[in-house]
Design a protein around this motif. Structure first.
Motif, PDB file in Angstrom:
ATOM      1  N   TYR A  19      35.361  46.837  40.632  1.00 23.29           N
ATOM      2  CA  TYR A  19      35.228  45.386  40.417  1.00 23.29           C
ATOM      3  C   TYR A  19      36.331  44.614  41.130  1.00 23.29           C
ATOM      4  O   TYR A  19      36.067  43.600  41.793  1.00 23.29           O
ATOM      5  CB  TYR A  19      35.266  45.057  38.928  1.00 23.29           C
ATOM      6  N   LEU A  20      37.581  45.059  40.994  1.00 25.11           N
ATOM      7  CA  LEU A  20      38.694  44.334  41.593  1.00 25.11           C
ATOM      8  C   LEU A  20      38.555  44.233  43.109  1.00 25.11           C
ATOM      9  O   LEU A  20      38.865  43.199  43.704  1.00 25.11           O
ATOM     10  CB  LEU A  20      40.019  45.008  41.232  1.00 25.11           C
ATOM     11  N   LEU A  21      38.087  45.299  43.745  1.00 26.38           N
ATOM     12  CA  LEU A  21      37.957  45.273  45.197  1.00 26.38           C
ATOM     13  C   LEU A  21      36.763  44.453  45.670  1.00 26.38           C
ATOM     14  O   LEU A  21      36.768  43.950  46.798  1.00 26.38           O
ATOM     15  CB  LEU A  21      37.847  46.696  45.752  1.00 26.38           C
ATOM     16  N   SER A  22      35.762  44.284  44.815  1.00 25.59           N
ATOM     17  CA  SER A  22      34.538  43.606  45.264  1.00 25.59           C
ATOM     18  C   SER A  22      34.296  42.264  44.573  1.00 25.59           C
ATOM     19  O   SER A  22      33.564  41.431  45.113  1.00 25.59           O
ATOM     20  CB  SER A  22      33.327  44.510  45.025  1.00 25.59           C
ATOM     21  N   GLY A  23      34.924  42.031  43.427  1.00 20.42           N
ATOM     22  CA  GLY A  23      34.550  40.875  42.628  1.00 20.42           C
ATOM     23  C   GLY A  23      35.650  39.867  42.359  1.00 20.42           C
ATOM     24  O   GLY A  23      35.460  38.964  41.538  1.00 20.42           O
ATOM     25  N   ARG A  24      36.786  39.975  43.052  1.00 25.38           N
ATOM     26  CA  ARG A  24      37.897  39.038  42.848  1.00 25.38           C
ATOM     27  C   ARG A  24      38.226  38.302  44.139  1.00 25.38           C
ATOM     28  O   ARG A  24      39.380  38.149  44.519  1.00 25.38           O
ATOM     29  CB  ARG A  24      39.146  39.755  42.334  1.00 25.38           C
ATOM     30  N   GLY A  25      37.206  37.821  44.811  1.00 23.89           N
ATOM     31  CA  GLY A  25      37.427  37.019  46.001  1.00 23.89           C
ATOM     32  C   GLY A  25      38.068  37.773  47.154  1.00 23.89           C
ATOM     33  O   GLY A  25      38.684  37.155  48.021  1.00 23.89           O
ATOM     34  N   MET A  26      37.931  39.099  47.154  1.00 24.46           N
ATOM     35  CA  MET A  26      38.527  39.939  48.209  1.00 24.46           C
ATOM     36  C   MET A  26      40.012  39.619  48.363  1.00 24.46           C
ATOM     37  O   MET A  26      40.565  39.564  49.461  1.00 24.46           O
ATOM     38  CB  MET A  26      37.791  39.739  49.536  1.00 24.46           C
TER      39      MET A  26
END
Length: 372
Positions: A19-26
């Protein structure tokens, strides 16, 4: 029970990192930088730089000198607010206006009160350039800032100054400081006018004066500990803002391990709204995010071990762009579990200092939660 623990150790951290790599605005890609040049405006607007300073004798001459050397075609002047320094800070500079700061009124944090006095003395320029006393700027920085602001009709243009990163403590912890900030406030979201998230870096902020006045001025955030992000929220309600990484604004002061701990502890508990429940949740979350994956990779078996190893690799992979920006070996990324643990301890220390009446310490002043 055993399967549940294995799932928690391995697969939950993996899901979090996906999630962090794909879902936090990169956030981890460090794409928001000031490398692109905006066209010069037809008219160069007037600018006043306001520098709050308290006991900055070791760096103030270099910081103010970098401002006085700005290659700017418009009207420009510099105001230094000497916030009751005990080391002769205000006596060391030349070529700019020096204001002797008045005693801080109740309800104000020290930096914001100093900024307030400088802004009041600035008159009516088109822009105010709010910059710290330990930051130096390249001669073209102001022109680049103004060009970007004019092109994008920005009410706030902020650069994340490149922090000092030379000694071992800095190389371990400073890139992570910026990485964690970007994770919390993804720059792409900050720069998106349709997204409500707002953040700024207090070391270098160019603000449209009229927009600031419409927002109620510095008075509207006078008691904020995390003043730069509060300032960004205030300004984003007035129009578009922009935040990016830079090499044109640099920190002059080196950091020891204790300096970094104090820097984090100053505002970490304020970020959690001084809530013990949020503190506990944050510490548990940091254990899951940074420690569970390597624990699974080292001590679990089968699929849980593989999931933990992949999560650890993703953790290191996501840290690599920031490490390269700071010219630190990408292999430091594999130490992210240790770094995460240290930042968790700094956050706990922030709560302890607040409990002891020393929250929000800045230049010898405890300012958190309304302390005078």
């Amino acid at each position: 029970m055993m399967w549940g623990l294995m799932w928690l150790w391995g697969f939950l951290p993996l899901a979090i990192w996906v999630y962090l790599l794909s879902g936090r605005g990169m956030f981890w890609m460090t794409r928001e930088r000031d490398a692109d040049d905006a066209p010069e405006p037809k008219r160069w607007p007037s600018v006043v730089a306001v520098v709050p300073a308290r006991d900055e004798a070791d760096v103030i001459e270099r910081a103010i000198g970098s401002l006085m050397r700005q290659d700017y075609k418009g009207e420009f002047k510099v105001i230094l607010v000497d916030d009751q320094s005990s080391d002769g800070t205000g006596e060391l500079v030349a070529g700019c206006t020096v204001i002797k700061g008045a005693a801080r009124p109740p309800g104000w944090t020290g930096k914001l009160w100093a900024l307030k006095q400088g802004i009041d003395a600035a008159g009516t320029p088109d822009y105010l350039w709010l910059t710290d006393a330990d930051i130096a700027h390249t001669p073209n920085n102001l022109a680049k800032l103004v060009a970007r602001a004019e092109q994008g009709k920005l009410v706030l243009t902020s650069l994340m100054a490149k922090l000092h990163c030379g000694n071992p403590a800095e190389r371990l912890l400073i890139p992570a400081f910026v990485y964690f900030f970007a994770m919390l406030y993804p720059f792409a979201w900050v720069n998106d006018p349709s997204n409500k998230l707002a953040a700024a870096a207090g070391g270098c902020m160019l603000v449209k004066r009229k927009a600031l006045e419409r927002a109620g001025g510095i008075d509207a955030i006078k008691s904020e500990i995390i003043d730069d992000c509060a300032f960004a929220r205030l300004m984003k309600a007035q129009g578009p803002i922009w935040l990016g990484l830079t090499g044109r604004s640099v920190s002059l002061r080196p950091y020891s391990f204790s300096d970094i701990r104090r820097m984090v502890a100053r505002s970490a508990y304020a970020q959690l709204s001084y809530s013990p429940l949020l503190l506990i949740g944050t510490l548990i979350g940091m254990v899951l995010v940074y420690l569970a994956a390597p624990a699974a990779a080292l001590f679990a078996q089968g699929w849980a071990q593989l999931a933990g190893l992949i999560a650890w690799l993703l953790m290191a992979f996501s840290f690599a762009p920031m490490l390269r920006f700071y010219r630190v070996s990408v292999f430091v990324g594999f130490a992210m579990p240790v770094i995460g643990l240290l930042y968790a301890l700094f956050t706990l220390d922030s709560a302890i200092q607040h409990r002891r009446g020393r929250g929000g310490m800045w230049k010898g002043r405890a300012q958190a939660a309304g302390r005078a």
